[in-house]
Design an enzyme around this catalytic site. Structure first.
Site, PDB file in Angstrom:
ATOM      1  N   LYS A   1     -36.080 -20.407  17.382  1.00  0.00           N
ATOM      2  CA  LYS A   1     -35.734 -20.286  18.785  1.00  0.00           C
ATOM      3  C   LYS A   1     -34.469 -19.466  19.014  1.00  0.00           C
ATOM      4  O   LYS A   1     -34.475 -18.513  19.796  1.00  0.00           O
ATOM      5  CB  LYS A   1     -35.551 -21.693  19.362  1.00  0.00           C
ATOM      6  CG  LYS A   1     -35.134 -21.714  20.788  1.00  0.00           C
ATOM      7  CD  LYS A   1     -34.597 -23.081  21.143  1.00  0.00           C
ATOM      8  CE  LYS A   1     -33.243 -23.278  20.478  1.00  0.00           C
ATOM      9  NZ  LYS A   1     -32.498 -24.413  21.013  1.00  0.00           N
ATOM     10  N   THR A   2     -33.414 -19.840  18.319  1.00  0.00           N
ATOM     11  CA  THR A   2     -32.143 -19.140  18.522  1.00  0.00           C
ATOM     12  C   THR A   2     -32.264 -17.677  18.101  1.00  0.00           C
ATOM     13  O   THR A   2     -31.692 -16.789  18.725  1.00  0.00           O
ATOM     14  CB  THR A   2     -31.021 -19.827  17.737  1.00  0.00           C
ATOM     15  OG1 THR A   2     -31.066 -21.220  18.038  1.00  0.00           O
ATOM     16  CG2 THR A   2     -29.660 -19.280  18.125  1.00  0.00           C
TER      17      THR A   2
ATOM     18  N   GLN B   1     -39.103 -31.825  23.049  1.00  0.00           N
ATOM     19  CA  GLN B   1     -37.758 -32.208  22.610  1.00  0.00           C
ATOM     20  C   GLN B   1     -36.857 -32.539  23.783  1.00  0.00           C
ATOM     21  O   GLN B   1     -35.630 -32.479  23.685  1.00  0.00           O
ATOM     22  CB  GLN B   1     -37.133 -31.091  21.777  1.00  0.00           C
ATOM     23  CG  GLN B   1     -37.809 -30.915  20.434  1.00  0.00           C
ATOM     24  CD  GLN B   1     -37.046 -29.955  19.534  1.00  0.00           C
ATOM     25  OE1 GLN B   1     -35.984 -30.264  19.040  1.00  0.00           O
ATOM     26  NE2 GLN B   1     -37.608 -28.774  19.334  1.00  0.00           N
TER      27      GLN B   1
END
Length: 724
Positions: free
Chosen positions: A36-37, A251
């Site tokens: 993701k990052t 999440q």
DNA sequence: CGACGTCCCCTTTTT
DNA sequence: GGGGACGTCG
């Protein structure tokens, strides 16, 4: 400069697709461990490198300072750009920056201070005292929750609905609190967002300015946004800008503080999102772990839908250990940690997770006894320490004398003879003149109507510090404050003041470092905001690290919440019992169980190679022994992915508190036919485990944990139990 | 004013 | 069990 192809090298198809999306709004569903990052930062780098925008033409929003820093660090490793001056930061940081730049339009003094949670609570208590509100009927913490809840919904007091007396009172308190904050020239965290939102909404030219500037807006952890944050984004995004939202509905674990997963759906609708990219390939865990996580989360309804997969092999089975009690559980973990270390896993690569902080005590105790170095995340941070807050309060008062919250914190600390009575008089005077406490105090002293010598001394002290502080550096000011105020002397007289003195010295160091860093920096680009105010902002918005020494090898202890975003070679999830995880309290909340399940999902997906789930038949909780049954989440994991380390838990020679179980109970005898921990069969309830005996010899009951049938207390005389 | 006792409560947490 | 908040006493 790095070429475009090397920037994009190594991305999988989905990641590449997300990174190179055109100028449209998009939702990136990024599963745990799916890079993701990397996608977020590569997208920024790509946009800049290909000349679609400049570093100043985009805004990147995160929730934590840590995430923001991480993003910028990675960005500078990809592109040789100066990230200073970029609008990348937390929601609160960015709002603060806008408010500083337009403080007049926002109706704030240019030195407005930020209240942290503790300051806010004391400010609320003050309001309630002024209005004579019973704090039994209206616990200040609940009032604070109410006020923040309203603000996070984007509602001012006059917009809140209230039908009954109770909620009308709350609304009244909210209004009074806001009034007091305005008078003091302070803003709490939620206020930064709401005020900024209102500013953009009210001032079309300011709104247009930012809309034009930020053609690209990127948002991290989108599932954690609350309503107000979403509205703010919507306002900035306008009709034409591209919002690149990255998140994972599975999440979402912060509903309890206002996060609204529903924002993901609203976003798709409001921005007519055509591009939804799912990142489902996981680069972190072996498939046994992922399959377990998928199986658990599949029990939730209302998901956007996503299934993680990996090309890594099955890996090891998930190890499940049923402990006799909490001590046994901790001891088991100690043994496994030692064994893993022997196998070459370093301590820093192992995490011990728990649902609630209360569980850490016994774990810490056992680790300590076993000489295993560990580090606990959470707890007080640097700028939250009492001595630091005291020193900062003096500095805040120098920056803004009307800050009553700051004044009240230190008017009599260190003690200078201003008691409750003198303070009351002062507050009364301030009320009558409708002025701040500082003004009331200086009036009193000036007019010669002295409340007390202490007050005179305090006013003189502050005036002296303001005089002396003029034109000196930030570091010198900090130095001046901690000495002149008497804080240093106070803690030097205190036998246990050594740490506090160290911290005060550290504050001076931090102030020096801050001004140095700021010299070539101009990160606020806001000439009206002086360095002192900037430093105080920094202290409020970035309370400092939980943990200073990162290098040292230690087992990592933290709550599951704190573990989000991290990964470890080996992970222990402890206390996986009904009532604890899922937590009892969750049952009372709408969607509470599903949030607990997402929490479990987050916990499981932290592990790369090895995962342990442990639970105990009994544990001390709130000073009482509590008998638990395994969490439903354990049952949600397909058995073929797991390995039970002990099929029949047996009483260990150490019971609660490390004491030996009395021989009469641990060994079968005429009176006690079954051992604690022994498996027994009951005609109706099936198989269970003996937990304890209760009552005296003539009237003996036996407590048996029948697992799914629950924990039963039976009269030994009548219960037809047999060994099995 | 500060030291000590007592009562009450008790998920999760960033800004 | 244990920490925090509050109240009483010296």
């Amino acid at each position: 400069m790095i070429s475009e192809s090397s920037l994009l090298q190594g991305l999988n198809d989905k990641q590449l697709q997300a990174v190179t999306l055109p100028h449209v709004s998009a939702l990136i569903l990024a599963g745990a461990g799916s890079g993701k990052t990397r996608v977020l930062t590569t997208r920024i780098a790509w946009l800049i490198q290909t000349g679609q925008t400049s570093p100043m033409g985009l805004m990147a929003v995160t929730f934590t300072n840590k995430a923001a820093k991480e993003m910028l660090t990675r960005l500078t490793s990809m592109l040789p750009i100066n990230t200073r001056g970029m609008w990348a930061g937390t929601f609160h940081g960015l709002c603060n920056r806008m408010l500083r730049a337009h403080y007049r339009e926002a109706g704030l003094p240019n030195t407005f201070q930020i209240l942290d949670t503790a300051d806010q609570l004391s400010a609320i208590k003050r309001v309630m005292k002024t209005l004579n509100v019973d704090d039994e009927k209206y616990p200040p913490k609940q009032v604070m929750g109410y006020i923040n809840g309203c603000k996070e919904e984007g509602l001012r007091a006059d917009a809140v609905e209230a039908y009954d007396g109770h909620s009308q009172k709350l609304r009244e308190l909210y209004a009074a609190y806001d009034q007091q904050c305005n008078r003091d020239g302070v803003a709490d965290f939620a206020e930064l967002l709401l005020r900024c939102y209102e500013l953009l909404e009210r001032e079309p030219h300011i709104r247009a300015h930012y809309q034009q500037r930020f053609q690209y807006i990127l948002v991290d952890e989108f599932q954690d946004t609350n309503r107000l944050q979403y509205l703010w984004l919507k306002l900035l995004g306008g009709a034409h800008n591209s919002i690149f939202a990255v998140g994972d509905d599975d999440q979402s674990i912060y509903a309890f503080r206002g996060a609204r997963v529903g924002n993901m759906n609203d976003f798709q609708r409001d921005f007519n999102v055509q591009n939804i990219v799912k990142l489902e390939e996981n680069y972190r865990s072996h498939s046994n772990i992922l399959d377990a996580a998928n199986a658990i989360i599949a029990n939730n309804r209302n998901r956007l839908g996503k299934n993680l997969w990996t090309s890594a092999g099955k890996g090891e089975p998930i190890r499940i250990y049923e402990a006799y009690n909490d001590t046994d559980e901790a001891q088991f973990i100690v043994d496994e940690v030692n064994m893993l270390q022997k196998e070459g896993v370093s301590l820093g690569e192992m995490a011990l997770l728990y649902r609630s902080n209360a569980q850490s005590r016994i774990l810490e105790h056992t680790l300590f006894s076993a000489n295993i170095p560990y580090r606990v995340y959470g707890g007080l941070r640097f700028f939250e320490r009492a001595e630091i807050k005291h020193a900062l309060a003096y500095m805040r008062l120098i920056a803004n004398a009307n800050d009553d919250t700051a004044l009240l914190r230190i008017i009599n600390f260190p003690p200078r003879g201003i008691g409750a009575r003198g303070l009351e008089q002062l507050q009364e005077a301030a009320r009558q003149n409708e002025c701040s406490l500082w003004q009331a105090a200086s009036n009193k002293v000036g007019a010669g109507t002295l409340g007390s010598r202490g007050l005179e001394g305090f006013v003189a002290l502050m005036r002296h510090m303001i005089d002396q502080g003029y034109g000196i550096s930030l570091g010198e000011l900090a130095e001046l404050v901690i000495h002149q105020s008497g804080l240093m002397a106070h803690y030097q007289n205190d036998k246990e003041g050594e740490d506090r003195i160290e911290n005060l010295k550290e504050l001076v160091t931090a102030a020096v470092a801050f001004s140095k860093q700021d010299l070539g920096n101009h990160h606020n680009m806001d000439e009206d905001t002086d360095l002192l105010t900037q430093f105080l902002n920094h202290a409020s918005l970035e309370a400092g690290d939980h943990q200073a020494d990162v290098g040292h090898e230690a087992l990592q202890l933290m709550t599951v919440h704190a573990a989000k975003g991290l990964e470890f070679q080996s992970v222990f999830i402890s206390g996986v019992e009904e009532g604890l995880f899922p937590h009892d309290q969750a049952a009372y909340e709408q969607g509470g169980l599903e949030e607990e399940r997402r929490l479990m999902y987050v916990a499981v997906t932290r592990a790369r190679q090895r995962l342990y789930l442990t639970y105990a038949q009994s544990r001390m909780l709130h000073g009482q022994v509590r008998y638990g049954i395994p969490s439903r989440f354990v049952d949600e994991i397909p058995a073929e992915l797991t390995k039970r380390l002990n099929s029949k838990p047996v009483a260990k020679p150490y019971a609660a508190g490390g004491q030996y179980t009395p021989a009469a109970v641990s060994a079968p005898s005429a009176n006690y036919p079954f051992k604690i921990g022994q498996s027994v069969r009951h005609g109706k309830f099936g198989e269970g485990v003996v937990v304890s005996y209760e009552g005296n010899a003539s009237d003996l009951s036996i407590k048996v944990n029948f697992g799914s049938a629950g924990l039963k207390t039976l009269m030994l005389e009548y219960a037809k139990l047999e060994k099995c």
